[in-house]
Design an enzyme around this catalytic site. Structure first.
Site, mmCIF file in Angstrom:
data_model
loop_
_atom_site.group_PDB
_atom_site.id
_atom_site.type_symbol
_atom_site.label_atom_id
_atom_site.label_comp_id
_atom_site.label_asym_id
_atom_site.label_seq_id
_atom_site.Cartn_x
_atom_site.Cartn_y
_atom_site.Cartn_z
ATOM 1 N N ASP A 31 -3.876 1.235 11.098
ATOM 2 C CA ASP A 31 -5.209 0.255 11.690
ATOM 3 C C ASP A 31 -5.269 0.013 13.265
ATOM 4 O O ASP A 31 -5.294 0.536 14.184
ATOM 5 C CB ASP A 31 -5.762 -0.274 10.922
ATOM 6 N N GLY A 90 0.941 -1.281 0.141
ATOM 7 C CA GLY A 90 -0.336 -0.188 0.009
ATOM 8 C C GLY A 90 0.261 1.225 -0.042
ATOM 9 O O GLY A 90 0.352 2.438 -0.596
HETATM 10 P P1 5GP Z 1 -3.062 -2.790 10.907
HETATM 11 O O1 5GP Z 1 -1.983 -3.563 11.217
HETATM 12 O O2 5GP Z 1 -2.677 -0.915 11.180
HETATM 13 O O3 5GP Z 1 -4.568 -2.866 11.232
HETATM 14 O O4 5GP Z 1 -3.101 -2.801 8.964
HETATM 15 C C1 5GP Z 1 -2.656 -2.330 9.038
HETATM 16 C C2 5GP Z 1 -2.435 -2.782 7.010
HETATM 17 O O5 5GP Z 1 -3.522 -2.999 6.768
HETATM 18 C C3 5GP Z 1 -2.328 -1.509 6.836
HETATM 19 O O6 5GP Z 1 -0.745 -1.366 5.860
HETATM 20 C C4 5GP Z 1 -2.700 -1.990 5.332
HETATM 21 O O7 5GP Z 1 -1.946 -2.543 4.526
HETATM 22 C C5 5GP Z 1 -4.046 -2.097 5.474
HETATM 23 N N1 5GP Z 1 -5.179 -1.715 5.239
HETATM 24 C C6 5GP Z 1 -5.945 -0.765 7.335
HETATM 25 N N2 5GP Z 1 -7.233 -0.585 7.214
HETATM 26 C C7 5GP Z 1 -7.324 -0.554 5.644
HETATM 27 C C8 5GP Z 1 -7.926 0.600 5.146
HETATM 28 O O8 5GP Z 1 -8.645 1.084 5.495
HETATM 29 N N3 5GP Z 1 -7.794 0.446 3.292
HETATM 30 C C9 5GP Z 1 -6.998 -0.703 3.031
HETATM 31 N N4 5GP Z 1 -6.934 -0.345 1.661
HETATM 32 N N5 5GP Z 1 -6.446 -1.266 3.745
HETATM 33 C C10 5GP Z 1 -6.166 -1.026 4.867
#
Ligand code: 5GP
Length: 176
Positions: free
Chosen positions: A103, A44
């Site tokens: 996130d 991303g």
């Molecule tokens: P975390 O580990 O912080 O929950 O998520 C991190 C990864 O999840 C981010 O690098 C991204 O790739 C994906 N991610 C989290 N939220 C979103 C979102 O709202 N949209 C998308 N496309 N990817 C997300």
């Protein structure tokens, strides 16, 4: 039956570019003369990293980490997998992680844990977006572009089921 999706713009291309310019100025001030290692977190980050790195006015080294936790789902599985490690030794280096979106924070927590054990001189995070949710993990997020509510976002590198990465803006994905 195929799900219908609607895209609602949340952050415009102009807002993103202005914010990235400002973040780049700050990072240039903080990291000049340190020859840092910039680490993009795939997939991303690729557009955010490309735009941010072109605003910097000093020399740096670049590498990438690959992780996967979402698969084609829109909710984190909570299990982070390293799909690509660094090619560079981080010991004694100033490391700045470039992340599209924070996130739950589990991905960055997992990566920071791995990298801290390799003894970098410093380890910080620049993220384009941080979701405003309660988090159990403590993260060294130094630079944040935007804060958003807890909604699913796509565009500017972010996908929904591998679609929409090329949108020049960030949109909420609403599934009907
Ligand atoms: P975390 O580990 O912080 O929950 O998520 C991190 C990864 O999840 C981010 O690098 C991204 O790739 C994906 N991610 C989290 N939220 C979103 C979102 O709202 N949209 C998308 N496309 N990817 C997300």
């Amino acid at each position: 039956m195929e799900a219908k999706v609607e895209l609602r713009m949340i952050i415009s291309a102009d807002e993103i570019h202005r914010k990235i310019e400002a973040m780049g100025c700050q990072i240039s001030n903080d990291y000049k003369d340190r020859y840092p290692l910039m680490v993009g977190i795939l997939k991303g980050c690729f557009i955010f990293a490309a735009d941010l790195l072109r605003t910097l006015n000093f020399h740096y080294e670049l590498d990438f980490l690959g992780t996967s936790s979402y698969g084609n789902d829109t909710a984190s599985s909570g299990i982070v997998r390293l799909t690509k490690d660094l090619d560079v030794n981080v010991e004694g280096r100033h490391v700045l992680l470039l992340e599209d979106i924070v996130d739950t924070g589990l991905t960055l927590h997992y990566l920071c844990d791995i990298l801290q054990r390799r003894n970098p001189a410093s380890l910080k995070i620049a993220a384009l977006i941080e979701k405003e949710i309660p988090r159990n993990v403590d993260l060294p997020v130094e630079y944040i572009g935007f804060k958003t509510p807890d909604i699913y976002l796509a565009g500017f590198g972010l996908d929904w089921k591998q679609l929409f990465r090329g949108l020049p803006y960030v949109a909420e994905v609403i599934e009907h």
